[in-house]
Design an enzyme around this catalytic site. Structure first.
Site, PDB file in Angstrom:
ATOM      1  N   HIS A 162       0.847  -1.206   0.000  1.00  9.92           N
ATOM      2  CA  HIS A 162       0.000   0.000   0.000  1.00  9.92           C
ATOM      3  C   HIS A 162       0.879   1.252   0.000  1.00  9.92           C
ATOM      4  O   HIS A 162       0.685   2.163  -0.808  1.00  9.92           O
ATOM      5  CB  HIS A 162      -0.905  -0.035   1.237  1.00  9.92           C
ATOM      6  CG  HIS A 162      -1.810   1.154   1.361  1.00  9.92           C
ATOM      7  ND1 HIS A 162      -3.149   1.103   1.054  1.00  9.92           N
ATOM      8  CD2 HIS A 162      -1.569   2.425   1.767  1.00  9.92           C
ATOM      9  CE1 HIS A 162      -3.688   2.305   1.263  1.00  9.92           C
ATOM     10  NE2 HIS A 162      -2.752   3.125   1.699  1.00  9.92           N
ATOM     11  N   GLU A 163       1.851   1.305   0.898  1.00  9.94           N
ATOM     12  CA  GLU A 163       2.692   2.503   1.006  1.00  9.94           C
ATOM     13  C   GLU A 163       3.588   2.671  -0.222  1.00  9.94           C
ATOM     14  O   GLU A 163       3.825   3.787  -0.669  1.00  9.94           O
ATOM     15  CB  GLU A 163       3.522   2.464   2.295  1.00  9.94           C
ATOM     16  CG  GLU A 163       2.685   2.446   3.579  1.00  9.94           C
ATOM     17  CD  GLU A 163       1.673   3.582   3.678  1.00  9.94           C
ATOM     18  OE1 GLU A 163       1.886   4.634   3.040  1.00  9.94           O
ATOM     19  OE2 GLU A 163       0.658   3.413   4.366  1.00  9.94           O
ATOM     20  N   HIS A 166       1.797   4.319  -3.075  1.00 10.86           N
ATOM     21  CA  HIS A 166       1.824   5.782  -2.974  1.00 10.86           C
ATOM     22  C   HIS A 166       3.129   6.326  -3.547  1.00 10.86           C
ATOM     23  O   HIS A 166       3.136   7.306  -4.285  1.00 10.86           O
ATOM     24  CB  HIS A 166       1.691   6.223  -1.514  1.00 10.86           C
ATOM     25  CG  HIS A 166       0.323   6.015  -0.934  1.00 10.86           C
ATOM     26  ND1 HIS A 166      -0.827   6.240  -1.643  1.00 10.86           N
ATOM     27  CD2 HIS A 166      -0.072   5.619   0.308  1.00 10.86           C
ATOM     28  CE1 HIS A 166      -1.870   5.982  -0.868  1.00 10.86           C
ATOM     29  NE2 HIS A 166      -1.445   5.598   0.312  1.00 10.86           N
ATOM     30  N   HIS A 172      -5.426   7.410  -2.926  1.00 11.43           N
ATOM     31  CA  HIS A 172      -6.551   6.581  -2.487  1.00 11.43           C
ATOM     32  C   HIS A 172      -7.741   6.718  -3.434  1.00 11.43           C
ATOM     33  O   HIS A 172      -7.953   7.779  -4.015  1.00 11.43           O
ATOM     34  CB  HIS A 172      -6.984   7.003  -1.093  1.00 11.43           C
ATOM     35  CG  HIS A 172      -5.910   6.829  -0.078  1.00 11.43           C
ATOM     36  ND1 HIS A 172      -5.294   7.879   0.554  1.00 11.43           N
ATOM     37  CD2 HIS A 172      -5.319   5.708   0.406  1.00 11.43           C
ATOM     38  CE1 HIS A 172      -4.389   7.419   1.387  1.00 11.43           C
ATOM     39  NE2 HIS A 172      -4.363   6.105   1.318  1.00 11.43           N
TER      40      HIS A 172
HETATM   41 ZN   LIG Z   1      -2.683   5.110   1.918  1.00  7.56          ZN
END
Ligand SMILES: [Zn+2]
EC number: 3.4.24.-
Length: 239
Positions: A162-163, A166, A172
């Site tokens: 997830h990170e 980014h 998101h």
């Molecule tokens: Zn996030």
């Protein structure tokens, strides 16, 4: 972030999708963990002193908004058509924690054009560090850029992916420009001080639909599609 604010954020981020996720790669000495990625990230970030947008995005140092108009916020493609992203892992992590991190990064390799590689002397790279909370910058910032993975709470396959999404330039789903076509934000339930976390952003949705599974799935079908689309596009336009 106050607990009540983060709880609200959590509830809204979760929408109706806050289903537990069977983690693929928890810490080696633990049983496989049932975890909701969003819950764990927001809970971990309650202790952080950083200014975090949307719960886990570091406010950029060099840009005045989390927005990217040029190709500079994306990682460069090499001559073989792959996007190499150098990284380092702090020595504060144990060997088994480092292995979880490396496994999560390798999860991108079989499905996308991204290749995370140990840093040699590259100027731009990701430094995985053990700070308070799980968070990242949006896209490539330039120079050393931190991804924080707090040892006790963030070293999980899904959170790591997830990170790093980014850091590759993805935000998101709930702030994408067309989100109102897909979800309803219950503004009445949001603390006005936290409402900026739900501002719609100028996003390149790449002709892909809203991905309801992005909250619970670390690397979804649409994530994979978008990563490859985004970086293929930059190959054509920038080289
Ligand atoms: Zn996030």
């Amino acid at each position: 972030m106050t607990p009540s604010a983060s709880l609200l954020l959590l509830l809204l981020l979760g929408l109706s999708q806050a289903l537990p996720l069977q983690e693929e790669g928890g810490k080696e000495d633990e049983a496989p963990d049932i975890v909701d990625i969003t819950t764990r990230i927001l809970t971990s970030n309650e202790g952080s002193d950083e200014i975090l947008l949307e719960g886990d995005l570091l406010a950029p140092r060099t840009r005045n908004a989390i927005i990217c108009y040029t190709q500079n916020c994306f990682w460069k493609k090499n001559s073989s058509g792959l996007v190499t992203v150098p990284f380092t892992v702090s020595r504060e992590f144990t060997r088994s924690e480092k292995q979880v991190i490396v496994n999560a990064l390798q999860g991108f390799h079989s499905k996308t054009c991204i290749r995370f590689v140990p840093r040699n002397n590259e100027i731009d790279y990701i430094s995985v560090e053990n700070k308070v909370g799980c968070y990242s910058y949006f896209g490539k910032v330039g120079g050393r850029q931190m991804v924080s993975l707090q040892r006790q709470s963030c070293v999980y396959y899904g959170i790591i992916q997830h990170e790093f999404k980014h850091a590759l330039g993805f935000r998101h789903e709930h702030t994408r420009s067309d989100r109102d076509d897909y979800v309803k934000i219950n503004w009445a339930n949001i603390d006005p001080q936290m409402a900026y976390n739900f501002d719609k952003q100028v996003t390149n949705n790449q002709n892909t639909p809203y991905d309801y599974t992005s909250i619970i799935q670390s690397l979804s079908y649409w994530d994979i599609t978008r990563i490859n689309k985004l970086y293929s596009y930059y190959k054509l336009s920038s080289l």
